[in-house]
Design a protein around this motif. Structure first.
Motif, short mmCIF file in Angstrom:
data_model
loop_
_atom_site.label_atom_id
_atom_site.label_comp_id
_atom_site.label_asym_id
_atom_site.label_seq_id
_atom_site.Cartn_x
_atom_site.Cartn_y
_atom_site.Cartn_z
N TYR A 53 0.83 -1.25 0.02
CA TYR A 53 0.17 0.12 -0.26
C TYR A 53 0.78 1.25 0.02
O TYR A 53 1.96 1.19 0.47
CB TYR A 53 -1.08 0.12 1.06
CG TYR A 53 -0.33 -0.03 2.46
CD1 TYR A 53 0.00 1.09 3.36
CD2 TYR A 53 0.16 -1.15 3.10
CE1 TYR A 53 0.45 1.10 4.51
CE2 TYR A 53 0.57 -1.09 4.52
CZ TYR A 53 0.84 0.02 5.08
OH TYR A 53 1.41 0.07 6.27
N ALA A 54 0.34 2.41 -0.66
CA ALA A 54 0.85 3.51 -0.24
C ALA A 54 -0.10 4.30 0.33
O ALA A 54 -1.27 4.43 0.51
CB ALA A 54 0.97 4.29 -1.96
N VAL A 55 0.62 5.55 1.20
CA VAL A 55 -0.09 6.35 1.97
C VAL A 55 0.44 7.71 1.62
O VAL A 55 1.65 8.03 1.37
CB VAL A 55 0.27 6.24 3.67
CG1 VAL A 55 -0.46 7.32 4.26
CG2 VAL A 55 -0.24 4.96 4.12
N LEU A 56 -0.59 8.75 1.24
CA LEU A 56 -0.41 10.05 0.76
C LEU A 56 -1.04 10.85 1.99
O LEU A 56 -1.99 11.01 2.22
CB LEU A 56 -0.96 10.34 -0.46
CG LEU A 56 -1.05 11.96 -0.86
CD1 LEU A 56 0.43 12.33 -1.10
CD2 LEU A 56 -1.84 12.03 -2.01
N SER A 57 -0.24 11.57 2.70
CA SER A 57 -0.63 12.56 3.59
C SER A 57 -1.15 13.87 3.11
O SER A 57 -0.50 14.71 2.40
CB SER A 57 0.48 12.83 4.88
OG SER A 57 0.05 13.88 5.55
N LEU A 58 -2.41 14.14 3.41
CA LEU A 58 -2.98 15.29 3.03
C LEU A 58 -2.91 16.57 3.88
O LEU A 58 -2.69 17.71 3.40
CB LEU A 58 -4.42 15.15 2.68
CG LEU A 58 -4.71 14.03 1.63
CD1 LEU A 58 -6.37 13.66 1.47
CD2 LEU A 58 -3.95 14.27 0.32
N SER A 59 -2.73 16.36 5.19
CA SER A 59 -2.88 17.30 6.15
C SER A 59 -1.52 17.44 6.93
O SER A 59 -1.22 18.71 7.57
CB SER A 59 -3.96 16.90 7.10
OG SER A 59 -3.79 15.85 7.81
N GLY A 60 -0.80 16.37 6.86
CA GLY A 60 0.48 16.52 7.60
C GLY A 60 0.20 16.36 9.18
O GLY A 60 -1.06 16.13 9.57
N GLY A 61 1.45 16.09 9.85
CA GLY A 61 1.44 15.87 11.27
C GLY A 61 2.47 14.76 11.90
O GLY A 61 3.07 14.38 11.06
N GLU A 62 2.10 14.60 13.01
CA GLU A 62 2.98 13.70 13.78
C GLU A 62 2.20 12.50 14.14
O GLU A 62 1.17 12.63 14.97
CB GLU A 62 3.93 14.13 14.77
CG GLU A 62 4.68 13.30 15.55
CD GLU A 62 5.52 13.73 16.71
OE1 GLU A 62 5.39 13.12 17.77
OE2 GLU A 62 5.84 14.80 16.42
N ASN A 63 2.49 11.10 14.03
CA ASN A 63 1.73 10.11 14.28
C ASN A 63 2.76 9.13 15.04
O ASN A 63 3.93 9.15 14.91
CB ASN A 63 1.01 9.19 13.24
CG ASN A 63 0.21 10.01 12.40
OD1 ASN A 63 -0.75 10.57 13.13
ND2 ASN A 63 0.04 10.15 10.97
N GLU A 64 1.95 8.16 15.78
CA GLU A 64 2.71 6.77 16.32
C GLU A 64 2.08 5.80 16.06
O GLU A 64 1.05 5.57 16.32
CB GLU A 64 2.71 7.17 17.94
CG GLU A 64 3.31 6.14 18.67
CD GLU A 64 3.50 6.27 20.21
OE1 GLU A 64 4.28 7.16 20.80
OE2 GLU A 64 2.26 5.91 20.71
N ILE A 65 2.96 4.88 15.42
CA ILE A 65 2.60 3.52 15.24
C ILE A 65 2.96 2.83 16.64
O ILE A 65 4.21 2.93 16.90
CB ILE A 65 3.40 3.08 13.93
CG1 ILE A 65 3.01 4.02 12.67
CG2 ILE A 65 3.10 1.55 13.81
CD1 ILE A 65 3.88 3.63 11.46
N GLU A 66 2.06 1.78 17.02
CA GLU A 66 2.19 1.05 18.14
C GLU A 66 2.07 -0.39 17.68
O GLU A 66 0.97 -0.48 17.34
CB GLU A 66 1.42 1.35 19.24
CG GLU A 66 1.70 0.53 20.51
CD GLU A 66 0.99 0.60 21.62
OE1 GLU A 66 1.07 -0.08 22.72
OE2 GLU A 66 0.07 1.73 21.73
N THR A 67 2.80 -1.22 17.67
CA THR A 67 2.69 -2.56 17.28
C THR A 67 2.03 -3.27 18.40
O THR A 67 2.32 -3.08 19.67
CB THR A 67 4.12 -3.48 16.88
OG1 THR A 67 5.02 -3.70 18.11
CG2 THR A 67 4.92 -2.46 15.81
N ILE A 68 1.39 -4.56 18.11
CA ILE A 68 0.87 -5.49 19.25
C ILE A 68 1.79 -5.94 19.92
O ILE A 68 1.44 -6.14 21.37
CB ILE A 68 0.26 -6.74 18.44
CG1 ILE A 68 -0.78 -7.51 19.28
CG2 ILE A 68 1.21 -7.75 17.88
CD1 ILE A 68 -1.91 -6.45 19.35
#
Length: 116
Positions: A53-68
């Motif tokens: 998959y591809a992800v295109l950020s439209l608004s911007g920002g900081e995210n956190e990915i948390e794995t299981i």
């Protein structure tokens, strides 16, 4: 017990995996395009991807990915940035750590399906 992708861990914790986005905007035999929209502090619950998959950020920002398994990864996504993921990854959730709404398009490539 091999659980490379965390599916057994999710089942043991009785976590029902959710869809990978909020709504499907476009789908045909080639792709599925999701809208992902997160208010500040909002989390898109645990899920797993079965297609590149591809992800295109439209608004911007900081995210956190948390794995299981508990690993946390901070991701900066400036408006207009994009990424392509071409390997299956562990069950994870996404949290908007910004003070602005996060909005993106996630486009799955349906011609390839990963299996566990």
């Amino acid at each position: 017990m091999d659980d490379k992708y965390g599916l057994k861990a999710a089942a043991a914790r009785r976590i029902a995996l959710r869809e990978i986005g909020d709504k499907v905007l476009l789908e045909n035999e080639h792709i599925r395009m999701w809208e992902v929209r997160l208010e500040p502090g909002q989390t898109l619950g645990f899920h797993i991807h079965y297609h590149p998959y591809a992800v295109l950020s439209l608004s911007g920002g900081e995210n956190e990915i948390e794995t299981i398994s508990g690993r946390k990864i901070t991701v900066q996504e400036p408006a207009g940035s994009y990424t392509f993921i071409d390997e299956m990854r562990e069950v994870h959730q996404l949290t908007n750590k910004s003070n602005v709404v996060y909005l993106s398009r996630l486009i799955e490539i349906k011609s390839v399906t990963w299996t566990v």
